[in-house]
Design a protein around this motif. Sequence first.
Motif, short mmCIF file in Angstrom:
data_model
loop_
_atom_site.label_atom_id
_atom_site.label_comp_id
_atom_site.label_asym_id
_atom_site.label_seq_id
_atom_site.Cartn_x
_atom_site.Cartn_y
_atom_site.Cartn_z
N LEU A 34 -11.15 -32.65 -18.10
CA LEU A 34 -12.60 -32.88 -18.17
C LEU A 34 -13.16 -33.43 -16.87
O LEU A 34 -14.37 -33.36 -16.64
N LEU A 92 -12.74 -40.74 -25.58
CA LEU A 92 -12.24 -39.53 -26.21
C LEU A 92 -11.49 -39.85 -27.50
O LEU A 92 -11.57 -39.09 -28.48
N LEU A 132 -14.20 -40.43 -30.17
CA LEU A 132 -14.87 -39.19 -30.54
C LEU A 132 -13.96 -38.33 -31.41
O LEU A 132 -14.40 -37.73 -32.40
N THR A 133 -12.68 -38.27 -31.06
CA THR A 133 -11.74 -37.48 -31.86
C THR A 133 -11.56 -38.07 -33.24
O THR A 133 -11.53 -37.34 -34.24
N VAL A 189 -14.53 -32.15 -28.32
CA VAL A 189 -14.92 -32.21 -26.91
C VAL A 189 -14.20 -31.09 -26.18
O VAL A 189 -12.99 -31.11 -26.01
N SER A 244 -13.74 -28.62 -22.75
CA SER A 244 -13.90 -28.66 -21.30
C SER A 244 -14.77 -27.50 -20.84
O SER A 244 -15.02 -26.54 -21.58
N LEU A 293 -17.95 -29.96 -21.61
CA LEU A 293 -18.26 -31.24 -20.99
C LEU A 293 -17.43 -31.41 -19.73
O LEU A 293 -16.27 -30.98 -19.67
N THR A 325 -22.47 -39.67 -23.07
CA THR A 325 -22.09 -38.66 -24.06
C THR A 325 -23.11 -38.59 -25.19
O THR A 325 -23.20 -37.57 -25.89
N TYR A 382 -25.23 -35.87 -24.11
CA TYR A 382 -24.53 -34.60 -24.30
C TYR A 382 -24.57 -34.17 -25.76
O TYR A 382 -24.90 -33.00 -26.07
N PHE A 383 -24.27 -35.08 -26.68
CA PHE A 383 -24.22 -34.70 -28.08
C PHE A 383 -25.61 -34.50 -28.67
O PHE A 383 -25.76 -33.80 -29.69
#
Length: 394
Positions: free
Chosen positions: A89, A116, A119-120, A126, A128, A137, A194, A197-198
């Motif tokens: 990433l 990460l 988020l997972t 996520v 790449s 991302l 992020t 981003y989301f």
Amino acid sequence: MKTFHCNRCAQLVFYENVRCERCESLLGFLPDLRELSAFDDAGDGRWRSLHPRANGALFRQCHNYAVENVCNWMIPADSPDTLCHACQLTRTIPNLAEPENRLYWYRLEVAKRRLLYTLTELGLEVRSRDADPEHGLAFEFLADSGDGARVMTGHDNGLITLNIAEADDAHREKVRTAMGEPYRTLLGHFRHETGHYFFSQLIENDPRWLEPFRALFGDERADYGEALNAYYRDGAPPDWQASTISAYATMHPWEDWAETWAHYLLIVDVLDTSTSYGLALLPDDPSEPTLTDRTPVEDASFGNLMKRWFPLTYALNSLNRSLGMPDGYPFTLAAPVVDKLRFVHRVIAAAGNKSAPDAAAASPAPLATEPDEDKKAVPKERSAPQREFNDDAS
């Protein structure tokens, strides 16, 4: 963050560790299992996992683990990749000709891997840029140039740029003080960016979420440049604490969302850690806050999370004061902020669980089955709420 143990000697180890302090086994993170594993050397650069769920599988160290010492993730031995998913990433790393930049790079990667992990755990995928050039991302870790040009931390269509100066503790503390912020961390920057981003991935083009978003956060179509100039010219409204988690969140609906998103991840992370360690609060005085619930955060309702959050932050701030440190949680949660956090919770729950009922999830009003405890504010006498993060170019 859950607790981990060495699979060889059962020593308590941490997410960032690369070697067990007791038995000196190599440690590495297995992203597919979301577990830290001890390894036996199998030769030829291969390592056999001792984690029972890995069934003796062979792995290789990520290149940035084996060579650069800034990672601790492992790759299946038969994979053609040389970099782990986390390192893939990162599109641009700091200039390593500058001696201090390797330390900054390491700190940035540590914060990114913690993000990460969360988020997972929440079921958020996520991807790449290599895997998904249009929606993937990517991160760039850049430094100010010698001619005075500044690198602005921010997000642009899936590309997150961070100024590596934020990895310098002294610099970050100086900026935090100058900006009047009670809280500024590398992990906080990653969480915030992020969030932008989301927003683009989960809300921007989805009518199920967009109108409820505008009802809570405002109309994101408002001119961002004008809002930015007005904020730095006039500052936040004096009553910002009544409706936003930070002063910066008042700047524009996008920033309100990103600050709230970051704060939700903070809450989930801390509760996940306290639950994993079996932390309980059992005061002698029945009027003091108690905490015995150990529901995994990924299974908890929003009301459950908020009910547990109040006593935990009460204890956290008290412990910090005993250490002579500032409050670990210098925020208050007004009712409109709780409603926004609830909205973030529902967006994430729907994204992580494709079978979640969209109609119920999208409603910005409290569900009838959720308890009222989630609107209880953290006591102001234990907080000094100001601005969580500053983000000049989000």
